[in-house]
Enzyme design. Structure first.
Site, PDB file in Angstrom:
ATOM      1  N   LEU A 102       0.954  -1.108  -0.041  1.00 31.71           N
ATOM      2  CA  LEU A 102       0.001  -0.034   0.097  1.00 31.71           C
ATOM      3  C   LEU A 102       0.894   1.322  -0.093  1.00 31.71           C
ATOM      4  O   LEU A 102       1.775   1.442   0.806  1.00 31.71           O
ATOM      5  CB  LEU A 102      -0.909  -0.011   1.322  1.00 31.71           C
ATOM      6  CG  LEU A 102      -1.935   1.158   1.339  1.00 31.71           C
ATOM      7  CD1 LEU A 102      -2.868   1.207   0.333  1.00 31.71           C
ATOM      8  CD2 LEU A 102      -2.506   1.041   2.825  1.00 31.71           C
ATOM      9  N   LYS A 103       0.489   2.092  -0.883  1.00 33.25           N
ATOM     10  CA  LYS A 103       1.181   3.552  -0.944  1.00 33.25           C
ATOM     11  C   LYS A 103       0.370   4.399   0.117  1.00 33.25           C
ATOM     12  O   LYS A 103      -0.605   4.831  -0.111  1.00 33.25           O
ATOM     13  CB  LYS A 103       1.056   4.012  -2.145  1.00 33.25           C
ATOM     14  CG  LYS A 103       2.177   5.327  -2.298  1.00 33.25           C
ATOM     15  CD  LYS A 103       2.141   6.055  -3.699  1.00 33.25           C
ATOM     16  CE  LYS A 103       3.248   6.995  -3.521  1.00 33.25           C
ATOM     17  NZ  LYS A 103       2.971   8.227  -2.739  1.00 33.25           N
ATOM     18  N   LEU A 104       1.146   4.728   0.959  1.00 36.54           N
ATOM     19  CA  LEU A 104       0.536   5.622   2.389  1.00 36.54           C
ATOM     20  C   LEU A 104       0.768   7.212   2.064  1.00 36.54           C
ATOM     21  O   LEU A 104       1.724   7.339   1.289  1.00 36.54           O
ATOM     22  CB  LEU A 104       1.294   5.313   3.692  1.00 36.54           C
ATOM     23  CG  LEU A 104       0.843   4.142   4.077  1.00 36.54           C
ATOM     24  CD1 LEU A 104       1.684   3.553   5.341  1.00 36.54           C
ATOM     25  CD2 LEU A 104      -0.201   3.699   4.315  1.00 36.54           C
ATOM     26  N   GLU A 110      -4.639   5.835  -1.771  1.00 38.65           N
ATOM     27  CA  GLU A 110      -3.699   6.694  -2.500  1.00 38.65           C
ATOM     28  C   GLU A 110      -3.053   5.701  -3.844  1.00 38.65           C
ATOM     29  O   GLU A 110      -2.919   6.395  -4.893  1.00 38.65           O
ATOM     30  CB  GLU A 110      -2.376   7.359  -1.869  1.00 38.65           C
ATOM     31  CG  GLU A 110      -1.795   8.382  -2.809  1.00 38.65           C
ATOM     32  CD  GLU A 110      -0.392   8.773  -2.445  1.00 38.65           C
ATOM     33  OE1 GLU A 110      -0.124   9.820  -2.932  1.00 38.65           O
ATOM     34  OE2 GLU A 110       0.076   8.041  -1.609  1.00 38.65           O
ATOM     35  N   GLY A 111      -2.724   4.600  -3.580  1.00 33.47           N
ATOM     36  CA  GLY A 111      -2.194   3.741  -4.708  1.00 33.47           C
ATOM     37  C   GLY A 111      -1.389   2.583  -4.152  1.00 33.47           C
ATOM     38  O   GLY A 111      -1.561   2.359  -2.734  1.00 33.47           O
TER      39      GLY A 111
END
Length: 292
Positions: free
Chosen positions: A37-39, A171-172
């Site tokens: 997970l992109k935080l 977010e991505g």
């Protein structure tokens, strides 16, 4: 190895490994990659040598801003790479809340340091190990508490994982190589880490431009029929787009000052943005194309 040292070797900052954009911003599946997970927060290097030091990725020391991190479960001799976040009521990273906490001395919203990599363990440089070896060490390095978490890796299809992340409005993702040569590349933008951003798309009016360091002013329709300014589009604007504005500015510009020229909102553009802020502004918008 490009280390940046200050106040003696015990207080160590290491320039982080940076990300590439995935091709066409599309996730892909590979048995030699995992996804994370992109935080949506503040990238930090956490260095626990003789004592705790927290740095931004630009080597600014910010430990004093976050006293809750001093209750640190990370043993001495450890340096971690991670993201500092503030979580909302649903457990999602809240970038605006993180920014508010960072900028205000009075704001006490608790932060969480989310570690996704380990650069030094028990005083030993481990950046030369593969990603999976470093992940094993990270699991051993500390026990989580309310202010310290570890980022889980997803070993299935990154395509499926991205759809889950997108569905939750996050977010991505980051897709990372797990090959034997997947070392941590200090102070380098590496193809081994590729980001896929969950962009929000919108059509906006071009309501002017910035004269120096050319950028476009964006607005949208307000509830009362007026045009509401929503931000400045800096990224994605090419010399060709500048030339197009040059061709119409004589008949559309109705006011100018030292920094800006203001145009009648006759032209529309498609943009992508990380998100809309709570105040209705675009966050890091990028120009895609004019809408004809």
């Amino acid at each position: 190895m490009q280390y940046h040292l200050s106040q003696g070797d015990n207080n160590m900052f290491i320039s982080p490994m940076m990300l590439y954009n995935a091709k066409n911003n599309q996730p892909f599946y590979s048995k030699n990659h995992i996804a994370e997970l992109k935080l949506d927060g503040l990238r930090c290097i956490l260095s626990h040598m003789d004592k705790l030091y927290v740095y931004t990725r630009h080597n600014n020391l910010i430990t004093h801003k976050f006293p809750e991190l001093l209750r640190c479960p990370v043993p001495e001799g450890t340096i971690l790479d991670g993201e500092l976040v503030v979580l909302d009521d649903q457990g999602k990273p809240d970038y605006e809340a993180m920014s508010a906490r960072f900028l205000s001395k009075k704001n006490k919203m608790p932060v969480v340091f989310c570690a996704f990599d380990i650069l030094r363990y028990k005083g030993i440089d481990v950046t030369g190990l593969s990603l999976l070896q470093r992940k094993e060490l990270l699991d051993q390095a500390f026990i989580e508490n309310e202010n310290y978490k570890k980022i889980d890796m997803f070993e299935g299809s990154a395509i499926d994982y991205y759809e889950q992340v997108r569905g939750r409005g996050l977010e991505g993702i980051i897709i990372k190589s797990t090959k034997e040569n997947s070392t941590y590349e200090i102070n380098k933008r590496s193809i081994r880490w590729q980001k896929v951003i969950n962009w929000t798309y919108a059509d906006v009016y071009i309501s002017g431009y910035r004269k120096n360091n050319f950028a476009l002013l964006a607005s949208i329709d307000g509830a009362d029929g007026s045009k509401l300014p929503v931000g400045i589009i800096e990224s994605g604007v090419s010399p060709l787009h500048m030339k197009a504005i040059e061709g119409v500015k004589r008949r559309l510009v109705f006011k100018e000052d030292k920094n800006f020229a203001y145009m009648e909102p006759r032209i529309m553009a498609r943009i992508k943005t990380r998100s809309w802020t709570q105040s209705g502004r675009l966050r890091s918008p990028e120009f895609i194309e004019f809408v004809i």
